[in-house]
Design a protein around this motif. Sequence first.
Motif, PDB file in Angstrom:
ATOM      1  N   UNK A  19       0.977  -1.176  -0.048  1.00 24.63           N
ATOM      2  CA  UNK A  19      -0.149  -0.073  -0.162  1.00 24.63           C
ATOM      3  C   UNK A  19       0.731   1.093   0.089  1.00 24.63           C
ATOM      4  N   UNK A  20       1.938   0.729   0.486  1.00 27.33           N
ATOM      5  CA  UNK A  20       3.013   2.683   1.322  1.00 27.33           C
ATOM      6  C   UNK A  20       3.712   2.756  -0.675  1.00 27.33           C
ATOM      7  N   UNK A  21       3.824   1.533  -1.091  1.00 26.85           N
ATOM      8  CA  UNK A  21       4.957   1.966  -1.855  1.00 26.85           C
ATOM      9  C   UNK A  21       3.938   2.347  -3.401  1.00 26.85           C
ATOM     10  N   UNK A  22       2.347   1.859  -3.601  1.00 28.97           N
ATOM     11  CA  UNK A  22       1.647   2.305  -4.113  1.00 28.97           C
ATOM     12  C   UNK A  22       1.162   3.777  -4.193  1.00 28.97           C
ATOM     13  N   UNK A  23       1.739   3.782  -2.860  1.00 24.08           N
ATOM     14  CA  UNK A  23       1.110   5.799  -2.674  1.00 24.08           C
ATOM     15  C   UNK A  23       2.642   7.001  -3.040  1.00 24.08           C
ATOM     16  N   UNK A  24       3.941   6.104  -2.920  1.00 25.94           N
ATOM     17  CA  UNK A  24       5.315   6.903  -3.604  1.00 25.94           C
ATOM     18  C   UNK A  24       5.312   7.666  -4.861  1.00 25.94           C
TER      19      UNK A  24
ATOM     20  N   UNK B 285      13.943   3.147   5.897  1.00 23.15           N
ATOM     21  CA  UNK B 285      14.107   4.698   6.328  1.00 23.15           C
ATOM     22  C   UNK B 285      12.822   5.411   6.300  1.00 23.15           C
ATOM     23  N   UNK B 286      11.616   5.025   5.940  1.00 23.18           N
ATOM     24  CA  UNK B 286      10.470   5.342   6.100  1.00 23.18           C
ATOM     25  C   UNK B 286       9.590   4.716   7.550  1.00 23.18           C
ATOM     26  N   UNK B 287      10.073   3.630   7.851  1.00 21.98           N
ATOM     27  CA  UNK B 287      10.007   2.780   9.424  1.00 21.98           C
ATOM     28  C   UNK B 287      10.448   3.954  10.564  1.00 21.98           C
ATOM     29  N   UNK B 288      11.913   3.939  10.000  1.00 16.85           N
ATOM     30  CA  UNK B 288      12.706   4.664  11.380  1.00 16.85           C
ATOM     31  C   UNK B 288      12.156   5.918  11.278  1.00 16.85           C
ATOM     32  N   UNK B 289      11.658   7.132  10.315  1.00 19.59           N
ATOM     33  CA  UNK B 289      11.007   7.853  10.226  1.00 19.59           C
ATOM     34  C   UNK B 289      10.273   7.939  11.248  1.00 19.59           C
TER      35      UNK B 289
ATOM     36  N   UNK C 197       8.458  11.619   4.600  1.00 20.69           N
ATOM     37  CA  UNK C 197       7.389  12.570   5.722  1.00 20.69           C
ATOM     38  C   UNK C 197       6.081  12.294   5.483  1.00 20.69           C
ATOM     39  N   UNK C 198       5.714  12.232   4.502  1.00 21.61           N
ATOM     40  CA  UNK C 198       4.592  12.496   4.259  1.00 21.61           C
ATOM     41  C   UNK C 198       4.175  10.820   4.361  1.00 21.61           C
ATOM     42  N   UNK C 199       5.439   9.870   3.511  1.00 18.20           N
ATOM     43  CA  UNK C 199       5.043   8.235   4.052  1.00 18.20           C
ATOM     44  C   UNK C 199       5.019   7.504   5.450  1.00 18.20           C
ATOM     45  N   UNK C 200       4.990   8.554   6.143  1.00 15.59           N
ATOM     46  CA  UNK C 200       5.835   8.287   7.246  1.00 15.59           C
ATOM     47  C   UNK C 200       4.057   8.457   8.033  1.00 15.59           C
TER      48      UNK C 200
END
Lengths: 469, 290
Positions: A76-81, A99-103, A118-121
Amino acid sequence: MSTSSLFVTLAVLIAVAYVLGRGRSMALADHSQRGFRNLNSLPFYYGMLTALWCGIPSLLLVALWLMLDGNAIDQLLIAQLPGEVAALSHAELGLVLNNIKNLALGNMVGANPEPYMVEAASTLTALQRSSQMAMTVAAISVAMVLSIIAWLRINPQQKARLQVETAFKVILLACASLAILTTIGIVFSVIFESLQFFKTVPVSDFLFGLQWSPQMAIRADQVGSSGAFGVIPLFVGTLLISLIAMIVAVPAGLMSAIYLSEYASSRVRSMVKPALEVLAGIPTVVYGFFAALTVAPFVRDSGVWAFEFLGLPMQISSESALAAGLVMGIMIIPFVSSLSDDVITAVPQSMRDGSLGLGATKSETIKQVVIPAALPGIVGGILLAVSRAIGETMIVVMAAGLAANLTANPLDTVTTVTVQIVTLLVGDQEFDSPKTLSAFALGLVLFVVTLALNYVALHVVRKYREQYE
Amino acid sequence: MTELNAVAQATIAQAVETPAAAAASSASYETVGQPFLDSGAKMSMRDVDVFYGDKQAIFNVGLDIGQNEVLAMIGPSGCGKSTFLRCLNRMNDTIDICRVTGQLQLEGQNIYDPKLDVVPLRARVGMVFQKPNPFPKSIYDNVAYGPRIHGLVSRRAELDEVVETSLRKASLWEEVKDRLHAPGTGLSGGQQQRLCIARTIAVSPEVILMDEPCSALDPIATAKIEELIAELSENFTIAIVTHSMQQAARVSHRTAYFHLGKLIEVNDTEKVFTNPDHELTEAYITGRFG
C-alpha cells in the motif's frame, strides 16, 4: 489495542466461553436422578467445545494477520510513493522503505528527510494503526460470534466428547508435524544453497579434493585467492577426532554400564548414575574451556617431554586432535553408558539365572550371555554417540584449531566439518560467494552422514531388539 | 535384580496376609511323615530358615533327598517351595536381601560354607527354570555352553559328542539334529524347555533342580518332559517343584508338602496322595484350598 492485550482478551473470552458452555450443558441436564444421565458427554466436554470454537479460529486469524500485514502495508505504501521512487530497483526500494519506517518510529534517518518520506511516514503510522484496530475487531468478533453459535447449539444429544477428541487429535498432529516440517525446511534450505555452490565448484572437486582453503578474492585485484574446496581434509579431521573420542568413550562407557547394571549395589548405583548423567548436562563450551586450557597444554607438554626423552626431532602443536578427542570422549561417555546400562538392565533375569544355574561365574555370564543379548542395543547407543561426536563443534574450535591439515597424526592440529561451517558463516560475509555457500554444502554432507548413521543405528536396534524373547 | 527382590517381597507379603497364617505361624511345629532317610541321602538339610530382609520365608525345614530319587515339592503359591529349591544350589545368592541359615549338605559337604566356591556347586547341582530360558545363541552353543565354561572337553569332536548325548538324553536330538546352528529361541516352548534340560545335563550334574518346569507348556510337551524325568532319574537325583498334583503323583517317588514356609509332611508319593498323615495335606490335595 496492542497485540499482547488482544491475546489476554482472547484468553479471557476462551475462559468465559468454557464456563458458559459447561453451565449451559448442566442447565440442560436432567437432574431427576443423580448425575447428568441424559447428556451425551460430561459437562467438561461441552465447555471445552465452546472454548475451542472461541479460541482456535480467532487465534488462527490473528496469526495469519500478523504474518501477512507487514507485506500488505508495504504494498500500500509503495503504491502511494511518487512514481520515480516506486520505479527504483528492489534493493533500493527496500532501503527507502526502511528509512520511512525509521522515520515513523521517530529514529534519526539523516539530516533532512525528503518531503515524500515524511508524508509516507505518517501514512505508514495511520495504516499500521488501522490494521491493528481491524485485527482486534475481527479477532474478537470471530471469537464471540463462533462461541455464541457453539453455545446455542449445545444440546444433550450433541456428541461433544467425540468432537473435542477429534479437535485435540488434530492439535496433537499439528504439534507432531511441526518437527517434521522444520526438518524438511532445513533440508530444503541446505539443498538449495548447496546447489548454488555446486554451480561454481564441481561436486567431484568438492567431495574428492584434498585441499581445503576457502579464501575467495573479494575484489578483482586481490592476489592468489582462488579458493580450494576439497572436503577430504575436513572429513579426515572429523573422523580422526571422532575416532579418538570413541576410543575413550566406548570402553569407559561400556564398562561403567556393566559395573552399574551388574556389580554396583543399589546405593552406589543411585549415586553414580545421576553423577554420570550430569556429564551429559554440561554445556559443550565448558568442555571446550577444559580442553583448551587444561588438556591441550598437558598433551603438548607431555608430548614435548616424551619427544625430548626419546631424542626425536618432532614438533607438537598446542592445539591437537588428541586433546579435542580426549575431552569429546569424556563428554560422550554418558551417552554410551546410559544407553548401554538401559539395554543391559533390560536383559531378562532368567538369562542370568540360566547361566548362573549352569555354574557359570558372574563374569562368564556377563561376557557370554548378557552382553551378546544386549549387543544390538549397545551398538545402537554407540552409533548415536558417534553421530554426536561428528556433530560436535565447540570443543574442536577451542582445542583442535582451524588449520585443515590432511594428517592422521593425533598430535597435529586438524579441523572438522562443523568447525569450518562456523568459521565460514561467522562475521560479515557475502552470501553469494562460494566461500559462504560451501558451508551449506558441508552441512548437507554432514547431514547425510549423520542421517545414515542414525538410520543404521535405528535399524540395528529394531532388527535385533527382541531376539532373546 | 531389584525386580526379583520385589517379587520375593510380594510373595512374602502374600503369605503373611493370608488368614490361615496366624494359625500356622506358631513358633514350633513338627514335620510329619518321613523327611529323613536312614541311608543314601544325596542332599540333607536341617533347620533351614530363609529370610527376605526382615520377613521369614522358610521356617525350620529339615529334609533329605535320596540318591537317584525324584522328590516332588507341592503346596499353595507363596508357600516357599521355590525359595527352598533355590537354596539347594545357592541361586538365592543373586537376591541381595536373602539370608539362609541352617545346615545344607551335598554328600556331607556344607554348601553354605563361606569358603565354598559356588561355581562347582552349581555344576554339580543344576537347575531348570519355570520359563524356558534358552540363551540367544544357536541350539548347539546353548548345549555347549556349560561344557565350554567348565573345560569339560578339549576337542571339537568331544564337544560334538557331549552335545549329541545331552540332546539325546533330553529326547530332543531327532527334532533338532538338522538345525543345530539355528537359534535356540526359535524352538517351540516345549522344545525350548527340553533344550534347557539338555543344557543342564551337558554339565553332568549329580542333582537337577526343576522349578515348575512344565507350567509354561501344553499337555503334550508336559507329557514328554515327565517321561524324560522318569528316564533321567536313572542317572540323576531330581527335586521338582510343581503346581500339578497329577504331575507330582506321576513322576515322583516321595512328595513334600509345604504350607506358608513350613514343611508340613513328607511321605512316599503314593501315601501322600491316598492317605496323607496331616490334615493340611489332605485339605490341599483334595482341593479344599490352594
